[in-house]
Scaffold this active site. Sequence first.
Site, PDB file in Angstrom:
ATOM      1  N   GLY A 115       0.861  -1.188   0.000  1.00 58.01           N
ATOM      2  CA  GLY A 115       0.000   0.000   0.000  1.00 58.01           C
ATOM      3  C   GLY A 115       0.896   1.236   0.000  1.00 58.01           C
ATOM      4  O   GLY A 115       2.081   1.160  -0.363  1.00 58.01           O
ATOM      5  N   PHE A 150     -11.808  19.509   6.731  1.00 61.78           N
ATOM      6  CA  PHE A 150     -11.968  18.139   7.222  1.00 61.78           C
ATOM      7  C   PHE A 150     -12.095  18.187   8.735  1.00 61.78           C
ATOM      8  O   PHE A 150     -11.653  19.136   9.368  1.00 61.78           O
ATOM      9  CB  PHE A 150     -10.732  17.314   6.828  1.00 61.78           C
ATOM     10  CG  PHE A 150     -11.064  16.106   6.011  1.00 61.78           C
ATOM     11  CD1 PHE A 150     -11.332  16.227   4.664  1.00 61.78           C
ATOM     12  CD2 PHE A 150     -11.102  14.839   6.586  1.00 61.78           C
ATOM     13  CE1 PHE A 150     -11.632  15.114   3.896  1.00 61.78           C
ATOM     14  CE2 PHE A 150     -11.392  13.714   5.830  1.00 61.78           C
ATOM     15  CZ  PHE A 150     -11.654  13.839   4.491  1.00 61.78           C
ATOM     16  N   ASP A 159      -2.146  -8.968   9.610  1.00 60.72           N
ATOM     17  CA  ASP A 159      -1.153 -10.044   9.549  1.00 60.72           C
ATOM     18  C   ASP A 159       0.185  -9.642  10.180  1.00 60.72           C
ATOM     19  O   ASP A 159       0.763 -10.397  10.962  1.00 60.72           O
ATOM     20  CB  ASP A 159      -0.909 -10.473   8.092  1.00 60.72           C
ATOM     21  CG  ASP A 159      -2.206 -10.878   7.384  1.00 60.72           C
ATOM     22  OD1 ASP A 159      -3.205 -11.127   8.079  1.00 60.72           O
ATOM     23  OD2 ASP A 159      -2.200 -10.920   6.147  1.00 60.72           O
ATOM     24  N   GLN A 187     -10.639   3.292  15.706  1.00 60.18           N
ATOM     25  CA  GLN A 187     -11.568   4.332  15.246  1.00 60.18           C
ATOM     26  C   GLN A 187     -12.764   3.783  14.475  1.00 60.18           C
ATOM     27  O   GLN A 187     -12.609   2.983  13.556  1.00 60.18           O
ATOM     28  CB  GLN A 187     -10.812   5.294  14.323  1.00 60.18           C
ATOM     29  CG  GLN A 187     -11.681   6.387  13.736  1.00 60.18           C
ATOM     30  CD  GLN A 187     -10.844   7.479  13.089  1.00 60.18           C
ATOM     31  OE1 GLN A 187     -10.425   7.367  11.951  1.00 60.18           O
ATOM     32  NE2 GLN A 187     -10.593   8.539  13.833  1.00 60.18           N
ATOM     33  N   HIS A 241     -15.413   5.200  11.981  1.00 59.32           N
ATOM     34  CA  HIS A 241     -15.718   6.367  11.144  1.00 59.32           C
ATOM     35  C   HIS A 241     -17.226   6.603  11.217  1.00 59.32           C
ATOM     36  O   HIS A 241     -18.006   5.662  11.116  1.00 59.32           O
ATOM     37  CB  HIS A 241     -15.277   6.075   9.705  1.00 59.32           C
ATOM     38  CG  HIS A 241     -15.295   7.275   8.819  1.00 59.32           C
ATOM     39  ND1 HIS A 241     -16.458   7.910   8.444  1.00 59.32           N
ATOM     40  CD2 HIS A 241     -14.293   7.972   8.238  1.00 59.32           C
ATOM     41  CE1 HIS A 241     -16.159   8.942   7.671  1.00 59.32           C
ATOM     42  NE2 HIS A 241     -14.855   9.003   7.535  1.00 59.32           N
ATOM     43  N   LEU A 277     -17.236   3.151   3.216  1.00 61.38           N
ATOM     44  CA  LEU A 277     -16.898   4.503   3.652  1.00 61.38           C
ATOM     45  C   LEU A 277     -17.563   5.580   2.798  1.00 61.38           C
ATOM     46  O   LEU A 277     -17.540   5.523   1.574  1.00 61.38           O
ATOM     47  CB  LEU A 277     -15.377   4.664   3.568  1.00 61.38           C
ATOM     48  CG  LEU A 277     -14.813   6.025   3.969  1.00 61.38           C
ATOM     49  CD1 LEU A 277     -15.010   6.270   5.450  1.00 61.38           C
ATOM     50  CD2 LEU A 277     -13.329   6.087   3.619  1.00 61.38           C
ATOM     51  N   THR A 286     -16.813   9.445   2.613  1.00 60.36           N
ATOM     52  CA  THR A 286     -15.768  10.334   3.128  1.00 60.36           C
ATOM     53  C   THR A 286     -16.324  11.511   3.935  1.00 60.36           C
ATOM     54  O   THR A 286     -17.388  12.049   3.649  1.00 60.36           O
ATOM     55  CB  THR A 286     -14.892  10.893   1.994  1.00 60.36           C
ATOM     56  OG1 THR A 286     -14.000  11.854   2.550  1.00 60.36           O
ATOM     57  CG2 THR A 286     -15.717  11.594   0.922  1.00 60.36           C
ATOM     58  N   GLU A 287     -15.500  11.880   4.935  1.00 60.55           N
ATOM     59  CA  GLU A 287     -15.739  13.094   5.700  1.00 60.55           C
ATOM     60  C   GLU A 287     -15.743  14.316   4.773  1.00 60.55           C
ATOM     61  O   GLU A 287     -16.279  15.363   5.112  1.00 60.55           O
ATOM     62  CB  GLU A 287     -14.571  13.215   6.677  1.00 60.55           C
ATOM     63  CG  GLU A 287     -14.802  13.968   7.913  1.00 60.55           C
ATOM     64  CD  GLU A 287     -13.655  13.655   8.894  1.00 60.55           C
ATOM     65  OE1 GLU A 287     -13.484  12.478   9.260  1.00 60.55           O
ATOM     66  OE2 GLU A 287     -12.952  14.587   9.270  1.00 60.55           O
ATOM     67  N   ARG A 328     -13.707  12.457  14.620  1.00 63.11           N
ATOM     68  CA  ARG A 328     -14.516  11.271  14.314  1.00 63.11           C
ATOM     69  C   ARG A 328     -15.062  10.583  15.558  1.00 63.11           C
ATOM     70  O   ARG A 328     -16.191  10.097  15.555  1.00 63.11           O
ATOM     71  CB  ARG A 328     -13.681  10.286  13.506  1.00 63.11           C
ATOM     72  CG  ARG A 328     -13.435  10.798  12.110  1.00 63.11           C
ATOM     73  CD  ARG A 328     -12.543   9.888  11.312  1.00 63.11           C
ATOM     74  NE  ARG A 328     -12.397  10.413   9.968  1.00 63.11           N
ATOM     75  CZ  ARG A 328     -11.555   9.934   9.059  1.00 63.11           C
ATOM     76  NH1 ARG A 328     -10.784   8.911   9.367  1.00 63.11           N
ATOM     77  NH2 ARG A 328     -11.491  10.463   7.862  1.00 63.11           N
ATOM     78  N   HIS A 338     -12.996   1.411  11.211  1.00 61.99           N
ATOM     79  CA  HIS A 338     -12.268   2.056  10.131  1.00 61.99           C
ATOM     80  C   HIS A 338     -10.756   2.028  10.276  1.00 61.99           C
ATOM     81  O   HIS A 338     -10.050   1.760   9.313  1.00 61.99           O
ATOM     82  CB  HIS A 338     -12.755   3.512  10.050  1.00 61.99           C
ATOM     83  CG  HIS A 338     -12.190   4.293   8.910  1.00 61.99           C
ATOM     84  ND1 HIS A 338     -12.338   3.882   7.604  1.00 61.99           N
ATOM     85  CD2 HIS A 338     -11.510   5.456   8.865  1.00 61.99           C
ATOM     86  CE1 HIS A 338     -11.751   4.782   6.805  1.00 61.99           C
ATOM     87  NE2 HIS A 338     -11.229   5.730   7.543  1.00 61.99           N
ATOM     88  N   ARG A 384      -7.578   9.368  15.517  1.00 60.80           N
ATOM     89  CA  ARG A 384      -6.906   9.947  14.358  1.00 60.80           C
ATOM     90  C   ARG A 384      -7.796  10.987  13.678  1.00 60.80           C
ATOM     91  O   ARG A 384      -9.002  10.793  13.546  1.00 60.80           O
ATOM     92  CB  ARG A 384      -6.566   8.849  13.352  1.00 60.80           C
ATOM     93  CG  ARG A 384      -5.977   9.376  12.063  1.00 60.80           C
ATOM     94  CD  ARG A 384      -5.496   8.278  11.146  1.00 60.80           C
ATOM     95  NE  ARG A 384      -6.543   7.501  10.513  1.00 60.80           N
ATOM     96  CZ  ARG A 384      -7.325   7.952   9.522  1.00 60.80           C
ATOM     97  NH1 ARG A 384      -7.220   9.169   9.067  1.00 60.80           N
ATOM     98  NH2 ARG A 384      -8.240   7.141   8.995  1.00 60.80           N
TER      99      ARG A 384
END
Lengths: 600, 236
Positions: A16, A119, A220, A239, A241, A251, A253-254, A285, A372, A414
């Site tokens: 990622g 945000f 993992d 968290q 969301h 999701l 989004t915010e 959140r 989330h 977060r």
Amino acid sequence: MTMQRHQYDVVIVGAGGAGLMAALYATKKGAKTAVLSKLYPTRSHTGAAQGGIGAALGNLEEDHPEWHTFDTVKGSDYLGDQDAIEFMCYQAPAIVYELEHMGLPFSRTPDGRIAQRPFGGHTNNRTGKPVRRACYAADRTGHMILQTLYQQSIKHNVTFFNEFQVLDLILVNGKVAGVVAIDIATGTIHVFHTKAVVFATGGWGRLWEITSNAYTLTGDGAAILFRRGLPLEDMEFYQFHPTGIYKLGILITEGVRGEGGVLINDKGERFMERYAPTVKDLASRDVVSRAIYIEIKEGRGINGQRYVYLDVRPETVNKYAAIDGRTRPDGSPYVVTAEELLQKLPDIIDFSRTYLGIDPMAEPIPVQPTAHYAMGGIPTNIKAEVLADEKGTVVPGLYAAGETACVSVHGANRLGTNSLLDIVVFGKQAGIHAAEYALGTDFEPLPKDAADFAISQLETLRNSKGSERIADIANEMKRVMMDHVGVFRTEEGLTEALNTIRELKERYKHIHLDDRGKIFNTELLSAWELGNLLDLAEVTTVSALARTESRGAHWREDYPKRDDKNWLKHTLAWKRENGEIELRYKPVVITKYPPKERVY
Amino acid sequence: MQVTLKIFRYNPEKDSAPHYETYTLEAEPTDRVLDLLEKVKSYHDGTLAFRRSCAHGVCGSDAMRINGVNRLACKVLVKDLGTTNITIEPLLGLKVVKDLIVDMEPFFENYRKVLPYFINDEPPPPDGRERLQTPEERERFDDTTKCILCGVCTTSCPTFWADGQYFGPAAIVNAHRFIFDSRDRGAQQRLEILAQDSGVFRCRTAFSCTEACPREIQITKAIAEVKRAILTGRLD
């Protein structure tokens, strides 16, 4: 069993945002680097992130890294380490420019700069009002980060082993010696002899019934290290969301609220006014998720059901923008059209149409909080080095970055946009430091039996003689985590959850698998992943049970106050030889911002 | 409601040839086809193999043929199929490894051939900030930035089926994303690659790709724009 061996200076586990950033930097530094990912890199969950990456560029209004730092400290409910938070927030503008220089197609302001939107929890520190800090590419910012970093990996000839599941970490004399992996396509075991390993394996949202996370987010990396005797930090902080699609958890989004969307209860009230009078729908959140739960509990869910509405119809947006006195950067009143919202939030509109059959420009979206993001994880420092204890002892050659790591920049909660920032900032650190370490050290000898533990784990599962279906165990775990280790917690509920998880761990020893084969035995790997989830469920619950206070995302109904006197400290949890979990604590790093009451 | 799934099965460790197996199960109209596959794997036959990750159409893992059409299994709801008989097969044009899993490597190999990365060796602005780009310039290639590399378009292209040499629509979409980016300087290199035999002129504008794309990218239009750029030497 057939086995293959490889030798690399640096092995990165996960592809990622954090893993790819680490790979780019380790490769550029001249270390022979391999990336092992259980997916094709572009399938990683970074690609699902929507709203933006936080950086105080100040492209549309005044902003400062110092404000970003304070907002993040406050958002963390003062549990984040302030040195690490300051480091991240001051790195943010340069790293966003670096992404732009790699070609990332950010949305643009009229004068051609990177576009930014408000945000949750990000504020002008002078006025307390929301600030435009989230740098975005429509509502697919994570997708563009993942694509851009993968494109750069191709450009810089990064070596990938795709669809390789890493099963184990080999430590020799307390130093990294290698990892063991299975090639999913063939079932062949591969041993990677290496000097440094970066774990960038993401989170574990699949512990809960309702989650925004991919099927593959099963913790993992964290589970592998935990089994190898290393601690996990702050696992009780997870968290939810506020806005997942009802029942599906997907999701929303915010950024929808950043563009002016509001949360509405069954009585048609914009209820966030009561919980966060200054920033309202753009509170942190944890605050918004709790507010939604309370509305539902007090009977104000829509039609008495377990959801509320997220209303982003232009008429609603414009009505509340007028009430709030919201303006454009040029000082004119904030008025939006459906066309503008469509352009800024195309994917959200697509999700609503596909999964709910509704058009969010004409109807509100039913939402509920969705599991989330893990604030806790593998303890690291700002060089992304993994820490073995509460004294900060480094494990030579071992690094972690991204959601699986706990630096700790997110503390107890977060802020939105800070996870994309975290993965690129600390992924970069991991790549640089892993390469430097590897280039300055020799290989540890790899033991002959390096793969034995991993092989025995798989063979035990494959040949298990019981009759339990793994899906039944997983569903029961997800239910109990949702009911008792979610937004609100009590001693009674946590104890019940812990008992259930321990029963499930017993039942897990008696599973039955249909697939005994080698090629793409995804049932076997799902069973192995479930083992990871059960370990993480247990350590999450044990950590939550011990913490008798409410802070950030960890809310104890029986201890509803933050308790700085006793609990301004990080939890560290170890799995001991006898299977018991031992908890110890370490202090929070406080540099500039003494803890204060947290109001939005 | 009850649905009947007819699923393509092939396990190279056991089967000499592929076959179909049928499963009857309870489903909600709002279930995703992916949910049904999960149900089969969980409670009917754990050996069923398919790829999946995000389950909401952004990761591109679960591309497959559903009632003869390439789709993402997580983006098709039972009620949208208009029938309770659902046939699920692997993508065409790529080798089947097991059940619904195909070898994606040839697909990614084509993708890598078009230089799918930002090329610009000029130094960034001296203040270290972003290269400027107007909203209109950004809009020019917006559509092709949506690609998730799922393979649905390329494996629904009759030319790709007939001819393993064709790069396929997904590779061209990703070349388009850079060719029309005002900040990029690699357009000429990419256009030369795409002008080759295996490039854009193999496209017969069948529109299969555009119809299939789960991200609703106007792929045929993008291919036409690349063709035009090659023929005219202009990027407007």
